[in-house]
Design a protein around this motif. Structure first.
Motif, short mmCIF file in Angstrom:
data_model
loop_
_atom_site.label_atom_id
_atom_site.label_comp_id
_atom_site.label_asym_id
_atom_site.label_seq_id
_atom_site.Cartn_x
_atom_site.Cartn_y
_atom_site.Cartn_z
N UNK A 268 8.56 19.01 -2.84
CA UNK A 268 7.29 18.40 -3.21
C UNK A 268 7.45 16.97 -3.74
N UNK A 269 8.61 16.37 -3.49
CA UNK A 269 8.85 14.96 -3.83
C UNK A 269 9.55 14.29 -2.66
N UNK A 270 9.28 12.99 -2.51
CA UNK A 270 9.91 12.27 -1.40
C UNK A 270 9.82 10.77 -1.67
N UNK A 271 10.83 10.05 -1.19
CA UNK A 271 10.86 8.59 -1.31
C UNK A 271 10.83 7.98 0.09
N UNK A 272 10.03 6.95 0.24
CA UNK A 272 9.95 6.21 1.50
C UNK A 272 10.40 4.78 1.23
N UNK A 273 11.43 4.34 1.95
CA UNK A 273 12.01 3.02 1.73
C UNK A 273 11.67 2.09 2.90
N UNK A 274 12.13 0.85 2.78
CA UNK A 274 11.95 -0.19 3.81
C UNK A 274 10.48 -0.50 4.07
N UNK A 275 9.70 -0.53 3.02
CA UNK A 275 8.31 -0.93 3.14
C UNK A 275 8.17 -2.42 2.90
N UNK A 276 7.05 -2.98 3.29
CA UNK A 276 6.80 -4.41 3.08
C UNK A 276 6.29 -4.64 1.66
N UNK A 277 6.75 -5.70 1.00
CA UNK A 277 6.30 -5.96 -0.38
C UNK A 277 4.87 -6.48 -0.42
N UNK A 278 4.22 -6.19 -1.52
CA UNK A 278 2.87 -6.69 -1.79
C UNK A 278 1.88 -6.31 -0.69
N UNK A 279 1.99 -5.07 -0.21
CA UNK A 279 1.10 -4.60 0.86
C UNK A 279 0.54 -3.22 0.49
N UNK A 280 -0.62 -2.93 1.07
CA UNK A 280 -1.33 -1.68 0.77
C UNK A 280 -1.02 -0.63 1.84
N UNK A 281 -0.64 0.57 1.39
CA UNK A 281 -0.31 1.67 2.29
C UNK A 281 -1.16 2.90 1.96
N UNK A 282 -1.41 3.68 3.01
CA UNK A 282 -2.05 4.99 2.82
C UNK A 282 -1.01 6.07 3.11
N UNK A 283 -0.93 7.05 2.20
CA UNK A 283 -0.01 8.17 2.34
C UNK A 283 -0.82 9.47 2.38
N UNK A 284 -0.47 10.34 3.32
CA UNK A 284 -1.17 11.60 3.51
C UNK A 284 -0.17 12.74 3.56
#
Length: 321
Positions: A268-284
């Protein structure tokens, strides 16, 4: 002695007549007063019956709870559960496990039953919403009777009011029964003729799983990664397979449009890396689809914005005059 004309009463006769008339009028007055008191007592008793029904079976607090329950049921996941109906006559073995039963069930017939389960779930949710609206209207109607009917009108309409009370009570019982997913009715035999000596008797029921919800406090975004956490109704989740999706919102280049992904997760936990800085994401997040799933319309989503890189902040700070 004075003679009396015919048709005229003497003083004694008049006194007797007046006394008799007074007694009769007093009796009538007492009778009217008793009738009024009796009517008033009947009015209060019937009014208290309606008030008790409104305060117990049809209270605003209870209706609000039912409304929240329906909203929760709309977010649940619905599954077909296969259970043995009973042991075969003379069988000394334990009940067959569902995994064993699955091996005996015809796959095509089971797919048909899944469609039946989907339709039954949709109808059940629609019925619950309609019944709750009807109960809310019924409460408003009963309150109107109490607030706007005087004693005589209330008593004259009591048969109608009593019928409404009985009808609303039956509808509430029906509503409460529908809150629990019920049995699926099988018209045809699901077990194929596989040459076994004893074909097990099985029953299909609909079961629910509470929706997955992101932990808004524990899910945090950093410069180029996020840490996500979700739970089931504030309880420790069981070991399940989850599907986690992410998507960049408001992409600025064609390459950024492909900045999305799907991961299969077992915790029930997870990390997502290599995202762009200062940007808005939706997680489902959702449960991984299984063979027995029949209905699932709602998935929880969360919006998180990654932070700017520290170097960028320092450069912007040093460039200021």
């Amino acid at each position: 002695m004075l003679s009396h004309s015919p048709g005229m009463m003497n003083l004694g006769t008049i006194d007797v007549y007046l006394n008799t008339l007074g007694t009769s009028l007093q009796t009538v007055a007492y009778s009217d007063e008793e009738q009024e008191n009796e009517a008033w007592r009947g009015y209060l008793e019937r009014k208290n019956v309606v008030l008790e029904f409104l305060h117990s079976d049809l209270s605003l607090h209870l209706l609000r709870r039912h409304h929240k329950r329906i909203e929760l049921l709309k977010k649940c996941s619905y599954y077909i559960e296969i259970l043995p109906k009973h042991l075969a006559l003379g069988d000394q073995n334990h009940l067959m496990l569902p995994t064993t039963l699955f091996q005996l069930i015809d796959p095509w017939r089971f797919q048909r039953m899944k469609k039946v389960g989907t339709i039954q779930t949709k109808i059940q949710l629609l019925l619950l919403s309609d019944l709750l609206e009807e109960l809310e209207r019924g409460r408003q109607e009963l309150v109107h009777f109490l607030e706007n009917y005087d004693m005589m009108t209330f008593l004259s309409q009591w048969d109608t009011i009593k019928q409404r009370l009985s009808y609303l009570s039956d509808q509430m019982d029906y509503f409460l029964a529908l809150l629990v997913p019920g049995r699926l009715y099988v018209k045809h035999r699901l077990v194929s003729d596989v040459g076994i000596a004893k074909i097990p008797h099985i029953r299909l029921v609909l079961s629910t799983k509470l929706p997955l919800m992101f932990d808004r406090r524990e899910s945090v975004a950093y410069e180029d990664w996020v840490s996500l956490k979700w739970f089931v109704n504030s309880q420790q989740p069981q070991l399940e397979q989850y599907e986690l999706r992410f998507k960049l919102l408001e992409s600025r280049t064609p390459q950024e449009r492909a900045h999305c992904g799907t991961m299969n997760v077992t915790s029930n936990t997870f990390e997502i890396h290599n995202l762009l800085p200062d940007r808005l994401y939706r997680f489902t997040v959702k449960r991984a689809e299984t063979y027995t799933l029949v209905y699932e319309q709602w998935h929880d989503s969360i919006l998180l914005k990654t932070k700017p890189y520290l170097e960028e902040e320092m450069e912007s700070a040093t460039s200021e005059p």
